[in-house]
Scaffold this active site. Structure first.
Site, PDB file in Angstrom:
ATOM      1  N   ASP A 119      -4.874 -26.022 -28.581  1.00 38.56           N
ATOM      2  CA  ASP A 119      -5.859 -26.340 -27.543  1.00 38.56           C
ATOM      3  C   ASP A 119      -7.223 -26.351 -28.218  1.00 38.56           C
ATOM      4  OD1 ASP A 119      -7.803 -26.263 -25.547  1.00 38.56           O
ATOM      5  OD2 ASP A 119      -6.554 -25.071 -24.188  1.00 38.56           O
ATOM      6  N   HIS A 160     -17.272 -15.551 -17.294  1.00 37.70           N
ATOM      7  CA  HIS A 160     -16.904 -16.811 -16.612  1.00 37.70           C
ATOM      8  C   HIS A 160     -15.856 -16.614 -15.520  1.00 37.70           C
ATOM      9  CE1 HIS A 160     -19.256 -19.087 -19.392  1.00 37.70           C
ATOM     10  NE2 HIS A 160     -18.527 -18.729 -20.444  1.00 37.70           N
TER      11      HIS A 160
HETATM   12  C1  X5A Z   1     -17.237 -16.038 -23.184  1.00 39.27           C
HETATM   13  C2  X5A Z   1     -17.505 -17.402 -23.712  1.00 39.27           C
HETATM   14  C3  X5A Z   1     -16.994 -19.744 -23.709  1.00 39.27           C
HETATM   15  C4  X5A Z   1     -16.009 -20.718 -23.213  1.00 39.27           C
HETATM   16  C5  X5A Z   1     -16.273 -22.086 -23.782  1.00 39.27           C
HETATM   17  C6  X5A Z   1     -15.285 -23.095 -23.303  1.00 39.27           C
HETATM   18  N1  X5A Z   1     -16.774 -18.409 -23.241  1.00 39.27           N
HETATM   19  N2  X5A Z   1     -15.584 -24.417 -23.740  1.00 39.27           N
HETATM   20  O1  X5A Z   1     -18.349 -17.565 -24.573  1.00 39.27           O
HETATM   21 ZN    ZN Z   2     -20.389 -17.857 -24.475  1.00 39.67          ZN
END
Ligand code: X5A
Ligand code: ZN
Length: 672
Positions: free
Chosen positions: A20, A135
Site C-alpha cells: 500500500d 486522525h
Molecule cells: C499520524 C500521521 C499521516 C497519514 C498520511 C496518510 N498520519 N496519507 O502522520
Molecule cells: Zn502527520
C-alpha cells in the site's frame, strides 16, 4: 520533579502486511530509532520510566463508539484477506492482528502520562507510541490511527482530575481532524493545529481544515486551524505562528494542562510534510509551551516518517522537557509570504473570539480560500492531473541538513550575587569572587561615582559574566545598589569580550545610556509607563504601557507579540534582564518573562535587580532554575490604548524586524 518517558517495545510489533503506497512509511523502526536515540544520548536515563498500560473499554468509549470498538476488537482474529477487507472501509490506514493490542497500549500510554503529570509524580513527559491517534474519529480509523490517544487523554484528564481547560497543540504536519471533530463544540478544550493544506489539495483534503473552521456553538473560537498553502515552511514560519497566534490565545485561555500531538513530519526531510524546519525548532516550540499550565505538559508521538529527522526531533523535545537550555535558533530570516497570508487569515478569523486579537488586521482583500482548487472528481482524473503536473514521485531530491549541535547544561545552572544577609535559595550557587585589583582600578576610572562597595559588586558581576561566557554557569541574578550602573558595566564588558550581541530587557525606568550604542551590539527593549515619543532606532525600543507593567494582559501581549519575536530574530548570546523597583509587575508575570527569555541565548540570562527588591529573589531564582512560572489566570482584555500603541509599534518596526510581521504585502502572494 522529573520528566516521564513512556515506551514499550510491544508497540513495534505490528506492521503493514500487504502493499500500500500510502501506508508503507508507517514502520516499526519509527519507534525503535527514536527510543535508541534517547538511550544513546543518555536522555532516556535521565527520565522517569513509566510503564504503559492498556486503555480500558471505558477509556476508549470516552471518544469512540461502541460499534467501532467492537469492530476493532475482532481484528486480531481475522484472516489476512479479512483484515484487508476491514481496512478498506477507512482511508490511509492498515490493520494487523496485533494492532488492536498496540492501539490499547498507545492510548493507555497517553493516560499513564496524564496520570503521572496530574498527580505530580513528574513535571512533564513524552510517550513514544504506535499507532498514532489524531486522525481517528468516533467511528473510524484513519491516517495510520486507530484510537485517538490525545483526545481520549483530554477527556480522561477532565473527568478524573476535574480540570476545567485543556490545550491541545498539534504540531504534526497533518490536520488532526479526529481531534477537531471530537471537541469542535466544546469550549473547555482548545485545539490548535497547523497543517500542510495547499488549498485543500493535500491529504486529507478537507474543507474542515481551513482557517475559517473556528469551532461551533459554544466552542466557537476554540478550534484554531493554520493551513500551510505551500511546502517548505521553515523555523521562522513556525515561530511566527507561535508568537503571534498560538501563544497569545493560549495565555488568554490559561489551560490547566497542555497536551501535544507531537508529530515530527513537520520537520525537514519528511517525505509527507516536505517542510524545512530544523529538528532543533522543536526545542523552542516545547520551551515556549512549558510555562503554561504550571508546566504540566504531555507530549504524545503522532507522525514523523524520516527516521533521521524523527529521532533528532524527538531528542530535542525530550531534552527540553528535561530542562536543558535550548540551542540558538538557526536561520530566522523571517516568515515567507504564504505563511503570512495564512497567519493573517487565521488571526482575522479569530478576532471576534480573543481579546488579544481584537486589533488584528481584518481579512485581506485577497481571500486565500478563493484559491482553493477544484478537486478532481475521480481517481482517473486525479491520475490525469498528476501526469499533467508531472509530480509523480519527486522525492529523490531530498535535502540534507546538519545534525543539531550537542546541547549541554552548564555545571552550575544558576549563580546568585547577593549582599550579605540575603539568603541564597535552594538549588542555586552563591557567587563570590575575590577583588582583582587591576580590574577594580579599571572600573574605578569608568565609574567615577562608584563607592568601594559598588566596585566590589561590579567586579564580581564581571567575573560572573565571564563564567557565563565560558558556559561554566548558565544564568545568574545579582542584587545591586544601582541597576543602571550594573547594566552599563555588563554591557561594556560584553562589548570588549567575544560576546556578539546582548539583548537588554528593562522593566521599569532604569536609565541605560545609549550613546553610540546603536551599532547592533546591543538591543534595548524597555518597558515602562513613560511616554517616550518617537521610536529611537532599530536597536532601542521603548514599549510604553499606560499602567506600566501592572496590567498583566497588556504586558503579556507585549512580551509574546513584540519582545519574543524581536529576541528570536536578534539572536543574542546574552540576555540582560534589568528591573527597577516600582515597575508594578507581579511575581507571576515576572516569572513568565524570565522563563520565556530562557529560550534565547542558550539560556544565558543575567538578571539585575535593585537591593530593595530582595523579596523577588526567590521567585526569580526559581524561574532561572527552570521551574515553570505560575499561571497568570484567564486574562482579561488589555487596555485598548495599550493594544493600539503596541500595534503601532509593531507596524513601525516590521520593516527592520521580519519576525514582527503578521500580514503579507497586499500585492497578493504568489511568490514564496
Ligand atoms: C499520524 C500521521 C499521516 C497519514 C498520511 C496518510 N498520519 N496519507 O502522520
Ligand atoms: Zn502527520
Amino acid at each position: 520533579m522529573g520528566t516521564a518517558l513512556i515506551y514499550d517495545e510491544e508497540m513495534t510489533k505490528y506492521k503493514l502486511l500487504w502493499i500500500d503506497r500510502a501506508c508503507k512509511i508507517e514502520v516499526p523502526e519509527r519507534l525503535t530509532v527514536s527510543h535508541d536515540a534517547l538511550v544513546k544520548t543518555g536522555l532516556a536515563d535521565r527520565c522517569v520510566a513509566v510503564p504503559v498500560r492498556e486503555a480500558t473499554d471505558a477509556d476508549i468509549l470516552l471518544v469512540h463508539s461502541e460499534e467501532y470498538l467492537e469492530g476493532v476488537k475482532k481484528t486480531p482474529y481475522l484472516t489476512l484477506e479479512e483484515l484487508k477487507e476491514f481496512t478498506l472501509q477507512y482511508g490511509d490506514v492498515y490493520f494487523h492482528p496485533n494492532i488492536y493490542h498496540c492501539a490499547k497500549l498507545a492510548a493507555g500510554a497517553a493516560l499513564q502520562l496524564v496520570d503521572s503529570v496530574m498527580t505530580g509524580k513528574v513535571r512533564n513527559g513524552m510517550a513514544l507510541v504506535r499507532p498514532p491517534g489524531h486522525h481517528s474519529m468516533r467511528s473510524a480509523a484513519c491516517g495510520f490511527c486507530v484510537f485517538n490517544n490525545v483526545a481520549i487523554a483530554a477527556r480522561y484528564a477532565k473527568q478524573k482530575y476535574g480540570i476545567k481547560r485543556v490545550l491541545i497543540v498539534d504540531w504534526d504536519v497533518h490536520h488532526g481532524q479526529g481531534v477537531q471533530y471530537c471537541f469542535e463544540d466544546d469550549p473547555s478544550v482548545l485545539y490548535f493545529s497547523w497543517h500542510r493544506y495547499e488549498h485543500q489539495k493535500f491529504w486529507p483534503q478537507l474543507r474542515d481544515s481551513d482557517y475559517d473552521c473556528v469551532g461551533k456553538e459554544k466552542g466557537a473560537g476554540f478550534n484554531v486551524n493554520v493551513p500551510w498553502n505551500k511546502v517548505g515552511m521553515k523555523n521562522s514560519d513556525y515561530l511566527s505562528v507561535f508568537c503571534h497566534l498560538l501563544l497569545p490565545i493560549a495565555y488568554e485561555f490559561s489551560p490547566d494542562l497542555v497536551l501535544v500531538c507531537a508529530g515530527f513530519d513537520s520537520a525537514i526531510g519528511d517525505p509527507e510534510g516536505e517542510m524545512r524546519a530544523s529538528p532543533d525548532i522543536f526545542a523552542h516550540l516545547t520551551h515556549l509551551l512549558m510555562n503554561l499550565a504550571g508546566g504540566k505538559l504531555c507530549a504524545v508521538l503522532e507522525g514523523g516518517y524520516n527516521l533521521t529527522s524523527l529521532h533528532q526531533s524527538v531528542c530535542q523535545t525530550v531534552q527540553t522537557l528535561l530542562g536543558d537550555p535550548a540551542p540558538r535558533p538557526a536561520n530566522l530570516d523571517g516568515p515567507c509570504t504564504s505563511a503570512l497570508e495564512s497567519l493573517h487569515c487565521v488571526r482575522a478569523a479569530h478576532r471576534q473570539y480573543w481579546s488579544c486579537l481584537k486589533h488584528a488586521a481584518e481579512l485581506p482583500s485577497y481571500d486565500i480560500s478563493t484559491k482553493r482548487i477544484k478537486l478532481p472528481d475521480s481517481e482517473e482524473e486525479e491520475e490525469e492531473e498528476r501526469q499533467k503536473t508531472g509530480e509523480e514521485e519527486k522525492s529523490a531530491e531530498e535535502e540534507a541538513w546538519p545534525e543539531p549541535p550537542k546541547r549541554f547544561s552548564p555545571p552550575v545552572s544558576t549563580a546568585l550575587l547577593l549582599p550579605e544577609g540575603v539568603a541564597c535559595p535552594d538549588g542555586c550557587q552563591r557567587f563570590s569572587s575575590s577583588d582583582d585589583p587591576v580590574l577594580v582600578n579599571k572600573l574605578r576610572e569608568k565609574f567615577l561615582v562608584a563607592s568601594d562597595d559598588d566596585l566590589t559588586t561590579l567586579c564580581s558581576l564581571t567575573a560572573l559574566v565571564e563564567k557565563m561566557e565560558k558556559h561554566e554557569i548558565g544564568n545568574g541574578l545579582a542584587l545591586v545598589r544601582d541597576v543602571s550602573m550594573a547594566t552599563v558595566c555588563v554591557v561594556q564588558h560584553a562589548a570588549t569580550a567575544h560576546r556578539d550581541r546582548v539583548l537588554i530587557v528593562c522593566v521599569g525606568d532604569a536609565s541605560v545610556p545609549r550613546k553610540g550604542a546603536d551599532d547592533g551590539k546591543t538591543l534595548l527593549v524597555q518597558f515602562s509607563n513613560k511616554e517616550s515619543g518617537e521610536q529611537k532606532s532599530k536597536f532601542h525600543i521603548p514599549v510604553c504601557l499606560h499602567k506600566g507593567c501592572s496590567d498583566v494582559s497588556g504586558f503579556t501581549q507585549a512580551v509574546l507579540g513584540l519582545l519574543l519575536p524581536l529576541g528570536y530574530e536578534y539572536d543574542p548570546s546574552l540576555v540582560l534582564l534589568a528591573r527597577t523597583p516600582g515597575s508594578g509587575l507581579c511575581d507571576a508575570a515576572w516569572q513568565q518573562l524570565t522563563g520565556l527569555l530562557q529560550g534565547l541565548a542558550q539560556g544565558h540570562t543575567l538578571v539585575l535587580m535593585q537591593e530593595a527588591e530582595k523579596a523577588c529573589v526567590g521567585p526569580t531564582a526559581s524561574s532561572l532554575l527552570g521551574v515553570a512560572a505560575p499561571p497568570l489566570g484567564k486574562l482579561h482584555a488589555p487596555l485598548p490604548e495599550d493594544v493600539e500603541a503596541l500595534e503601532r509599534l509593531r507596524l513601525a518596526l516590521q520593516a527592520d524586524w521580519k519576525l514582527l510581521r503578521t500580514t503579507a504585502p497586499e500585492t497578493g502572494g504568489e511568490e514564496h
